[in-house]
Scaffold this motif. Structure first.
Motif, PDB file in Angstrom:
ATOM      1  N   VAL A 369      34.854  42.486  44.570  1.00 49.50           N
ATOM      2  CA  VAL A 369      34.016  43.378  45.202  1.00 49.50           C
ATOM      3  C   VAL A 369      32.917  43.042  45.676  1.00 49.50           C
ATOM      4  CG1 VAL A 369      32.674  45.785  44.608  1.00 49.50           C
ATOM      5  CG2 VAL A 369      35.038  45.465  43.569  1.00 49.50           C
ATOM      6  N   ASN A 370      32.137  42.090  45.123  1.00 49.93           N
ATOM      7  CA  ASN A 370      30.874  41.698  45.440  1.00 49.93           C
ATOM      8  C   ASN A 370      30.677  40.512  46.022  1.00 49.93           C
ATOM      9  OD1 ASN A 370      29.251  44.146  44.655  1.00 49.93           O
ATOM     10  ND2 ASN A 370      29.703  43.385  42.468  1.00 49.93           N
ATOM     11  N   VAL A 371      31.841  39.658  46.000  1.00 51.95           N
ATOM     12  CA  VAL A 371      31.552  38.229  46.850  1.00 51.95           C
ATOM     13  C   VAL A 371      32.619  38.451  47.916  1.00 51.95           C
ATOM     14  CG1 VAL A 371      31.994  35.845  46.707  1.00 51.95           C
ATOM     15  CG2 VAL A 371      31.030  37.030  44.715  1.00 51.95           C
ATOM     16  N   LEU A 372      33.911  38.582  47.516  1.00 49.92           N
ATOM     17  CA  LEU A 372      34.901  38.607  48.782  1.00 49.92           C
ATOM     18  C   LEU A 372      34.751  39.953  49.302  1.00 49.92           C
ATOM     19  CD1 LEU A 372      38.068  36.994  46.815  1.00 49.92           C
ATOM     20  CD2 LEU A 372      36.288  35.926  48.170  1.00 49.92           C
ATOM     21  N   THR A 390      46.686  36.697  48.238  1.00 48.20           N
ATOM     22  CA  THR A 390      47.312  36.236  47.079  1.00 48.20           C
ATOM     23  C   THR A 390      46.586  34.987  46.539  1.00 48.20           C
ATOM     24  OG1 THR A 390      49.319  37.157  47.931  1.00 48.20           O
ATOM     25  CG2 THR A 390      49.324  35.275  46.489  1.00 48.20           C
ATOM     26  N   GLU A 391      46.416  33.969  47.181  1.00 42.74           N
ATOM     27  CA  GLU A 391      45.938  32.739  46.779  1.00 42.74           C
ATOM     28  C   GLU A 391      44.471  32.822  46.231  1.00 42.74           C
ATOM     29  OE1 GLU A 391      45.504  27.892  48.292  1.00 42.74           O
ATOM     30  OE2 GLU A 391      44.583  29.357  49.763  1.00 42.74           O
ATOM     31  N   SER A 392      43.615  33.811  46.822  1.00 41.28           N
ATOM     32  CA  SER A 392      42.144  34.154  46.264  1.00 41.28           C
ATOM     33  C   SER A 392      42.138  34.781  44.909  1.00 41.28           C
ATOM     34  CB  SER A 392      41.590  34.908  47.418  1.00 41.28           C
ATOM     35  OG  SER A 392      41.194  34.309  48.292  1.00 41.28           O
ATOM     36  N   LEU A 393      43.156  35.461  44.560  1.00 46.27           N
ATOM     37  CA  LEU A 393      43.438  36.039  43.639  1.00 46.27           C
ATOM     38  C   LEU A 393      43.850  35.134  42.391  1.00 46.27           C
ATOM     39  CD1 LEU A 393      43.393  38.366  41.219  1.00 46.27           C
ATOM     40  CD2 LEU A 393      45.819  38.910  42.222  1.00 46.27           C
ATOM     41  N   ILE A 394      44.855  34.237  42.857  1.00 51.06           N
ATOM     42  CA  ILE A 394      45.537  33.261  41.777  1.00 51.06           C
ATOM     43  C   ILE A 394      44.467  32.303  41.507  1.00 51.06           C
ATOM     44  CG2 ILE A 394      47.051  31.314  41.510  1.00 51.06           C
ATOM     45  CD1 ILE A 394      48.927  32.854  43.532  1.00 51.06           C
ATOM     46  N   LEU A 395      43.715  31.690  42.329  1.00 50.97           N
ATOM     47  CA  LEU A 395      42.481  30.750  42.091  1.00 50.97           C
ATOM     48  C   LEU A 395      41.361  31.624  41.210  1.00 50.97           C
ATOM     49  CD1 LEU A 395      42.286  29.013  45.310  1.00 50.97           C
ATOM     50  CD2 LEU A 395      43.403  28.158  43.309  1.00 50.97           C
ATOM     51  N   LEU A 396      41.307  32.660  41.468  1.00 53.23           N
ATOM     52  CA  LEU A 396      40.073  33.401  40.844  1.00 53.23           C
ATOM     53  C   LEU A 396      40.764  33.746  39.326  1.00 53.23           C
ATOM     54  CD1 LEU A 396      37.314  34.778  40.776  1.00 53.23           C
ATOM     55  CD2 LEU A 396      38.414  36.833  41.539  1.00 53.23           C
ATOM     56  N   MET A 397      41.672  34.054  38.965  1.00 53.70           N
ATOM     57  CA  MET A 397      42.204  34.568  37.458  1.00 53.70           C
ATOM     58  C   MET A 397      42.397  33.175  36.987  1.00 53.70           C
ATOM     59  SD  MET A 397      45.653  36.784  38.796  1.00 53.70           S
ATOM     60  CE  MET A 397      46.033  37.125  36.876  1.00 53.70           C
ATOM     61  N   ALA A 398      42.643  31.834  37.367  1.00 57.20           N
ATOM     62  CA  ALA A 398      42.589  30.547  36.699  1.00 57.20           C
ATOM     63  C   ALA A 398      40.922  30.503  36.323  1.00 57.20           C
ATOM     64  CB  ALA A 398      43.082  29.462  37.536  1.00 57.20           C
ATOM     65  N   ASP A 399      40.269  30.642  37.323  1.00 57.61           N
ATOM     66  CA  ASP A 399      38.737  30.243  37.139  1.00 57.61           C
ATOM     67  C   ASP A 399      38.175  30.939  35.991  1.00 57.61           C
ATOM     68  OD1 ASP A 399      38.807  28.213  38.981  1.00 57.61           O
ATOM     69  OD2 ASP A 399      37.933  29.358  40.544  1.00 57.61           O
TER      70      ASP A 399
END
Length: 473
Positions: A369-372, A390-399
């Motif tokens: 919400v506040n960054v992307l 898709t890729e943004s979410l996958i990487l964020l979930m891992a982080d």
């Protein structure tokens, strides 16, 4: 008996409208009620606001499109010890009863006892009502409010703390100590969910081509057992749409997919103890149905056993719908497979894990919400986003997993579910999972999505939970 085709929402009073047309109609209803009630003096009770909240609820939950509403009218829910929450005012109750008695709302089903989701047990659901021809002719036959003028009801916060009292889950005020210790977390929750509402209000959300009011996406964080350290998961009306229906969600015309952490709580327990599960799927045990294993596993996490009864077999038997002997065998198989973490079973640790997974979810939503500044919907430990994210979410979930669990531990797998896309779009999504996205510009996604079009979805339906149990109220 259950409502036909499941097009029945559970009414909520979390929103109000600033649209002059709706305010005028709410004021007219308040005046009509006063005239019909033959009150000798004007009441100080605010029925204009009550009718405003009811009118906008009818719009949010699609009553002008043929949907019905579960509407509880039990007096105990609107005041006193068992008041469901602050939005359940006596003015709302009396306004609803007036609408029913004057044939603006008609009952189409009485109290029902459908099976609970993922359980053989049954739950109580209230009467089902729909708007009548009198409503359509005398009040309105179409939504009155500009969606941009719908806002949060001031009585509805972004979080609640619940406690079971005489078998009913009711909202309580946490102690001063709890509030002081959790000031930063609660303030962050308020801000993120308010920012989320503002962003999603600007997104055109639909199921196929059928519009979804942004207010259905609005979330509330629910803490459990009278503690701000238990539960904390996010709930919204949109999560009650069936999984097959959710596959056809669109954000601004973009198709979506839902990505979740695979077997989240089992892996969390292992990782918190510095361990790894030695296998692929914690819920697969030879000789047992996977769904039954999953239900039993979670019962064993959430149940708090006594000194005299450490076994969850009776609860498993009732929830899964198997005899006690089979339930004991299932329980022992789980204890054997997961002996490294067996000490956590029957301790009530499930609600602590929910607090952790809700912190992770809040972090994911905050970033989107506040960054992307991109749309997202949370379904507990899964998230729905545009296919282009898709890729943004996958990487964020891992982080976020590493940030809250252990920076040296990688989460054990994620999985995505979506409608049947073209081969070209599926290939692009699979490359996102493999993080091979060089050259995937917005123009690339625009071309793929334009070729895909929008899939119509005719079987739009929901599976509502008892609001006293799991739903936002």
């Amino acid at each position: 008996m259950t409502p036909v085709n499941n097009k029945t929402h559970y009414i909520k009073y979390h929103h109000i409208s600033d649209d002059p047309a709706l305010i005028s109609k709410a004021s007219w209803l308040a005046e009509q009620r006063q005239l019909i009630q033959q009150q000798l003096r004007k009441s100080n009770r605010d029925f204009t606001t009550a009718f405003n909240v009811i009118l906008i609820s009818m719009e949010i939950f699609q009553c002008y499109d043929g949907w019905s509403l579960y509407i509880p009218t039990n007096n105990n829910l609107f005041s006193g010890t068992y008041q469901r929450n602050n939005t359940y005012t006596t003015e709302i109750r009396d306004a609803l009863k007036w609408l029913i008695s004057n044939n603006y709302l008609e009952q189409v089903y009485g109290v029902t006892r459908p099976k609970k989701k993922n359980s053989k047990r049954r739950q109580w659901m209230p009467q089902v009502y729909q708007i009548t021809n009198r409503w359509l002719s005398e009040i309105t036959d179409k939504p009155l409010s500009d969606p941009r003028l719908i806002r949060r009801n001031p009585l509805a916060g972004y979080w609640e703390c619940r406690k079971k009292i005489d078998g009913a889950k009711v909202v309580i005020t946490p102690s001063d100590r709890q509030l002081t210790l959790n000031t930063a977390m609660l303030s962050k929750t308020d801000k993120v969910l308010e920012d989320y509402d503002k962003l999603m209000a600007q997104v055109i959300t639909s199921i196929g081509r059928e519009a979804v009011n942004p207010a259905q996406l609005s979330m509330m964080r629910i803490f459990s057992n009278g503690s701000l350290n238990r539960g904390g998961r996010l709930y919204s009306p949109i999560q009650n749409y069936k999984k097959e229906t959710r596959k056809c969600l669109y954000f601004d015309g973009d198709p979506t997919l839902e990505i979740d952490y695979s077997s989240f709580h089992p892996h969390l327990l292992y990782h918190q103890d510095g361990l790894q599960f030695n296998g692929d799927d914690p819920y697969i045990i030879e000789g047992f149905d996977r769904d039954n294993v999953k239900v039993a596993f979670n019962i064993m996490l959430n149940r708090k056993g006594s000194k005299d009864n450490k076994s969850a077999a009776n609860t498993i038997s009732a929830e899964v719908g198997i005899d006690t002997l089979a339930a004991k065998a299932l329980e022992q198989a789980i204890l054997s497979l997961h002996s490294p973490i067996a000490k956590h079973f029957n301790t009530g640790v499930g609600l602590k894990l929910q607090r952790l997974d809700s912190d992770i979810a809040m972090s994911v939503i905050d970033h989107f919400v506040n960054v992307l500044k991109r749309p997202i919907v949370s379904i507990h430990d899964s998230f729905i986003v545009s296919v282009r994210d898709t890729e943004s979410l996958i990487l964020l979930m891992a982080d976020c997993y590493r940030m809250f669990v252990d920076e040296k531990i990688n989460m054990r797998g994620i999985k995505g579910t979506a409608q049947e896309f073209s081969k070209a779009l599926m290939d692009a999504i699979n490359l996102c999972f493999e993080q091979q996205t060089d050259g995937m510009s917005n123009g690339y996604w625009d071309t793929l999505i334009a070729a895909e079009g929008v899939r119509d979805f005719n079987d739009v339906s929901v599976t509502e939970e008892d609001a006293s149990d799991a739903e936002t109220l």
